[in-house]
Design an enzyme around this catalytic site. Structure first.
Site, PDB file in Angstrom:
ATOM      1  N   ASP A  31       0.849  -1.193   0.000  1.00 29.99           N
ATOM      2  CA  ASP A  31       0.000   0.000   0.000  1.00 29.99           C
ATOM      3  C   ASP A  31       0.882   1.240   0.000  1.00 29.99           C
ATOM      4  O   ASP A  31       1.682   1.428   0.912  1.00 29.99           O
ATOM      5  CB  ASP A  31      -0.883   0.009   1.252  1.00 29.99           C
ATOM      6  CG  ASP A  31      -1.952  -1.070   1.202  1.00 29.99           C
ATOM      7  OD1 ASP A  31      -2.787  -1.010   0.286  1.00 29.99           O
ATOM      8  OD2 ASP A  31      -1.944  -1.963   2.069  1.00 29.99           O
ATOM      9  N   ASP A 166     -10.251  -5.560  -0.813  1.00 35.69           N
ATOM     10  CA  ASP A 166      -9.305  -5.126   0.218  1.00 35.69           C
ATOM     11  C   ASP A 166     -10.040  -4.333   1.292  1.00 35.69           C
ATOM     12  O   ASP A 166     -10.686  -3.330   0.996  1.00 35.69           O
ATOM     13  CB  ASP A 166      -8.220  -4.250  -0.438  1.00 35.69           C
ATOM     14  CG  ASP A 166      -7.155  -3.781   0.542  1.00 35.69           C
ATOM     15  OD1 ASP A 166      -7.200  -4.178   1.725  1.00 35.69           O
ATOM     16  OD2 ASP A 166      -6.269  -3.020   0.124  1.00 35.69           O
TER      17      ASP A 166
END
Length: 203
Positions: A31, A166
């Protein structure tokens, strides 16, 4: 397939990255945040080379700049957000020219139909099942319908993209996203001492 988000690992990073690399997970999920597109700022340090395939999620405003920075890691996927104010066709072309599979991510409150015109050309759709930018949030139930819709469209049109989800995925919620091809899981795995054991419970 399971992609492990390493966002929550704050201590003894190298050692823990190696531990995750040696598990049966399918991808390592990175991320990346710029502090502008989302509140938090996270840049990955390049001092560990993963053996697992990389799945990079850009939560950034200047996507092209970050593609150029992260392509050196030879990721399988780089995913950017449909909500960026950039030329999306151009970004798709840049990734394809670099032999990187193209992912587009969509926030929970963004109209899913905005994706429609890109679906024939991309490799992955990342459905955010929490608001992007922070780990440890609760799964948003409506995400299940979005995943099912994308699967239906894919089958109807013979598209090739994978569906990824996610946010808030754990032992209790994974059954709600069974139609997603890749489940990104963070804290459920990384907050436990035995990463492999947690992955097995999900698989």
């Amino acid at each position: 397939m399971i992609a492990v988000s390493i966002l929550g690992i704050k201590e003894d990073k190298l050692n823990n990255y190696k531990k995750i690399d040696n598990t049966s997970c399918d991808y390592i999920h990175l991320d990346v945040m710029d502090g502008i597109f989302v509140e938090n700022k996270v840049d990955f340090d390049f001092n560990y080379n993963f053996n697992k395939k990389l799945d990079i999620h850009l939560m950034v405003k200047n996507v092209e700049e970050y593609i150029n920075k992260y392509k050196v890691l030879n990721p399988e996927f780089i995913t950017f957000h449909i909500e960026v104010e950039e030329d999306i066709d151009k970004l798709i072309k840049i990734l394809k020219d670099n032999n990187i599979k193209v992912g587009i991510s969509i926030k929970p409150n963004t109209d899913i139909n905005l994706l429609n015109k890109y679906l024939p050309y991309i490799d992955l759709i990342l459905v955010m099942s929490v608001e992007p930018g922070r780990g440890g949030q609760k799964f948003i139930e409506e995400s299940t319908n979005r995943i099912n819709y994308l699967k239906e469209i894919r089958e109807k049109n013979n598209y090739k993209y994978l569906i990824e989800v996610d946010g808030g995925i754990n032992y209790d919620t994974i059954s709600k996203v069974s139609n997603a091809d890749i489940k990104v899981v963070g804290s459920y795995i990384t907050n436990n001492d035995n990463y492999e054991e947690q992955i097995k419970t999900l698989k």
